[in-house]
Design a protein around this motif. Structure first.
Motif, short mmCIF file in Angstrom:
data_model
loop_
_atom_site.label_atom_id
_atom_site.label_comp_id
_atom_site.label_asym_id
_atom_site.label_seq_id
_atom_site.Cartn_x
_atom_site.Cartn_y
_atom_site.Cartn_z
N VAL A 188 0.85 -1.20 0.00
CA VAL A 188 0.00 0.00 0.00
C VAL A 188 0.88 1.24 0.00
CG1 VAL A 188 -1.73 1.32 1.29
CG2 VAL A 188 -1.86 -1.18 1.21
N ILE A 189 0.55 2.21 -0.83
CA ILE A 189 1.29 3.48 -0.86
C ILE A 189 0.98 4.27 0.41
CG2 ILE A 189 1.56 5.69 -2.05
CD1 ILE A 189 0.96 4.26 -4.66
N VAL A 190 2.04 4.67 1.13
CA VAL A 190 1.84 5.41 2.39
C VAL A 190 2.44 6.81 2.34
CG1 VAL A 190 1.64 3.36 3.82
CG2 VAL A 190 3.90 4.33 3.38
N ALA A 191 3.24 7.12 1.32
CA ALA A 191 3.79 8.47 1.18
C ALA A 191 4.20 8.64 -0.28
CB ALA A 191 4.99 8.69 2.09
N VAL A 192 4.25 9.90 -0.73
CA VAL A 192 4.60 10.18 -2.13
C VAL A 192 5.59 11.34 -2.19
CG1 VAL A 192 2.37 9.37 -2.99
CG2 VAL A 192 2.67 11.80 -2.46
N GLY A 193 6.36 11.37 -3.27
CA GLY A 193 7.26 12.48 -3.51
C GLY A 193 6.51 13.72 -3.96
N SER A 194 7.22 14.83 -4.04
CA SER A 194 6.59 16.14 -4.30
C SER A 194 5.93 16.22 -5.67
CB SER A 194 7.64 17.25 -4.16
OG SER A 194 8.70 17.06 -5.09
N GLN A 195 6.35 15.38 -6.61
CA GLN A 195 5.77 15.44 -7.96
C GLN A 195 4.66 14.41 -8.17
OE1 GLN A 195 8.89 15.21 -10.91
NE2 GLN A 195 10.07 16.88 -10.02
N VAL A 196 4.29 13.71 -7.12
CA VAL A 196 3.27 12.66 -7.23
C VAL A 196 1.99 13.12 -6.52
CG1 VAL A 196 2.69 10.25 -6.73
CG2 VAL A 196 5.06 10.89 -7.28
N ASP A 197 0.85 12.87 -7.14
CA ASP A 197 -0.44 13.25 -6.58
C ASP A 197 -0.67 12.55 -5.24
OD1 ASP A 197 -3.17 13.71 -6.03
OD2 ASP A 197 -3.66 13.83 -8.16
N GLU A 198 -0.96 13.32 -4.20
CA GLU A 198 -1.16 12.77 -2.86
C GLU A 198 -2.37 11.84 -2.80
OE1 GLU A 198 -1.27 15.71 0.14
OE2 GLU A 198 0.86 16.26 -0.06
N SER A 199 -3.26 11.91 -3.79
CA SER A 199 -4.43 11.04 -3.78
C SER A 199 -4.05 9.56 -3.92
CB SER A 199 -5.39 11.43 -4.91
OG SER A 199 -4.81 11.19 -6.19
N ARG A 200 -2.80 9.31 -4.31
CA ARG A 200 -2.35 7.92 -4.44
C ARG A 200 -2.12 7.26 -3.07
NH1 ARG A 200 1.21 5.33 -8.76
NH2 ARG A 200 -0.38 3.77 -8.18
N ILE A 201 -1.96 8.06 -2.03
CA ILE A 201 -1.76 7.50 -0.70
C ILE A 201 -2.98 6.65 -0.32
CG2 ILE A 201 -1.48 8.02 1.75
CD1 ILE A 201 0.06 10.52 0.93
N GLY A 202 -2.71 5.42 0.10
CA GLY A 202 -3.78 4.49 0.43
C GLY A 202 -4.09 3.49 -0.66
N GLU A 203 -3.55 3.68 -1.86
CA GLU A 203 -3.78 2.74 -2.96
C GLU A 203 -3.05 1.42 -2.71
OE1 GLU A 203 -4.34 5.66 -6.88
OE2 GLU A 203 -2.78 4.11 -6.85
N ARG A 204 -3.73 0.34 -2.99
CA ARG A 204 -3.10 -0.98 -2.99
C ARG A 204 -2.44 -1.18 -4.36
NH1 ARG A 204 -6.05 -6.84 -2.24
NH2 ARG A 204 -4.45 -7.85 -0.94
N VAL A 205 -1.20 -1.64 -4.35
CA VAL A 205 -0.46 -1.69 -5.61
C VAL A 205 0.36 -2.97 -5.74
CG1 VAL A 205 -0.25 0.82 -5.82
CG2 VAL A 205 1.53 -0.46 -4.60
N LEU A 206 0.66 -3.31 -6.98
CA LEU A 206 1.69 -4.26 -7.32
C LEU A 206 2.83 -3.49 -7.97
CD1 LEU A 206 -0.24 -7.29 -8.90
CD2 LEU A 206 0.59 -7.02 -6.57
N ILE A 207 4.05 -3.86 -7.67
CA ILE A 207 5.20 -3.18 -8.27
C ILE A 207 5.60 -3.89 -9.55
CG2 ILE A 207 7.66 -2.65 -7.99
CD1 ILE A 207 7.16 -2.10 -5.08
N GLU A 208 5.66 -3.12 -10.63
CA GLU A 208 6.19 -3.65 -11.89
C GLU A 208 7.70 -3.80 -11.71
OE1 GLU A 208 6.27 -2.58 -16.66
OE2 GLU A 208 5.76 -1.03 -15.20
N PRO A 209 8.23 -5.02 -11.73
CA PRO A 209 9.63 -5.22 -11.33
C PRO A 209 10.67 -4.77 -12.34
CG PRO A 209 8.64 -7.30 -11.99
CD PRO A 209 7.54 -6.29 -11.99
#
Length: 349
Positions: A90-111
């Motif tokens: 789960v995304i718990v923090a984002v960098g300054s150029q990433v939309d904060e709305s992504r926090i809380g998203e469940r994700v898979l990492i493209e390796p």
């Protein structure tokens, strides 16, 4: 949305090339900070892969393990390194150029990573190999490689997909597998092999799986039309010029038989050599049969997106053989090397 993030975390660091002694479980690793184009992921589960073992022992090197080509991408490893390419979290923090709305998203990492300093690049490297991966409580990755997933599957089940299934889907994509094909899959009971069986079946192809007798029923259950044993004579069992595509993860001494069972204009795709990297090629077979060869490592751009869609639509199912706590990584890797399982071994973080 605010999430409390600790300063240190539990994780497993690979301290150098070598045996299991090179794996150090620690509880004082600094939690990484996402750069402006990255996201911080709280890891739920991470799968075990061939590349974890191969990188640790320096298998990728054509010289010795300490040479400058001992990683997945043919570069010198930097230590300590946190491995783990298969990650659900789960995304718990984002960098300054990433939309904060992504926090809380469940994700898979493209390796397969194709971004450097926020910019798309033509070359690639692998999560958990050239950069720290998911054998820890937290991991960072470029925003574009954290792919939202909507699924009722558990973290462990979802962590069985990214590396093995994207590798398999990439091989099928490169070989242009379709409903008219008869596909022979070697190493079919492993993570990538069992994924290839399911994904080829999802494309409408007929699938023949190479496996041990004890695992034959498992492969039939997930879509193989028939199985043959590893020590069988492929030509006698299947007939010369009998399949249109070979998906190979084994190579080794029996490799020439794979070309003999391919029909003229057949396609051979490879992404592993667990049976031995050195093979004997009669070039006449290659050119007289008009065969096409595909070496597959870097993912085609559409592969991971297509994989996410298949997961969400329920077209493929996870095959989790067993889960282990993160601290038991040595036990998990030992079980992986024994090859007695069908599907994936997963570390629950």
């Amino acid at each position: 949305m605010t999430v409390s993030i600790p300063s240190t975390m539990k994780g497993v660091q690979m301290t150098g090339h070598g045996g299991y002694e090179a794996l150090a479980y620690r509880e004082d690793i600094q939690v990484p900070t996402p750069r402006e184009y990255e996201v911080l992921i709280r890891v739920g589960a991470a799968g075990v892969n061939n590349t974890d073992i191969n990188t640790r022992i320096g298998w990728y090197s054509k010289g010795d393990a300490e040479s400058d080509d001992a990683s997945w991408a043919g570069k010198a490893m930097e230590f300590p390194r946190i491995q783990g390419a298969d990650v659900c979290g789960v995304i718990v923090a984002v960098g300054s150029q990433v939309d904060e709305s992504r926090i809380g998203e469940r994700v898979l990492i493209e390796p397969c990573l194709k971004e450097d300093n926020g910019q798309a690049v033509d070359n690639f490297w692998y999560f958990g190999s050239e950069v720290d991966g998911g054998f820890a409580e937290y991991a960072v990755v470029a925003n574009r490689h954290a792919c939202k997933i909507e699924s009722e599957l558990t973290d462990a089940e979802l962590a069985s997909f990214p590396c093995s299934y994207s590798t398999a889907e990439n091989m099928l994509t490169r070989a242009n597998v379709n409903e008219n094909d008869i596909v022979l899959v070697t190493g079919a009971s492993g993570g990538v092999g069992s994924a290839a069986v399911q994904l080829a079946k999802a494309r409408g192809a007929r699938v023949i799986a190479v496996t041990s007798p004890s695992k034959a029923d498992d492969l039939i259950a997930i879509g193989a039309e028939r199985t043959i044993t590893r020590d069988a004579n492929f030509v006698k069992e299947l007939g010369e010029n009998s399949v249109t595509v070979v998906i190979d993860l084994v190579a080794g001494d029996k490799w020439p038989e794979l070309l003999n069972v391919l029909k003229p204009k057949g396609r051979y795709a490879v992404s592993g050599a667990i049976g031995g990297a050195m093979v004997e090629l009669d070039v006449r077979t290659l050119y007289l049969k008009d065969l096409s060869f595909f070496g597959c490592t870097g993912l085609e751009d559409e592969v991971f997106t297509n994989l996410i869609k298949r997961i969400e639509l329920g077209q493929i199912k996870p095959l989790v053989a067993k889960t282990f706590p993160l601290k038991d990584i040595v036990e998990a890797q030992q079980a992986f090397v024994e090859k007695k399982h069908t599907g994936k071994l997963v570390l629950e973080v």
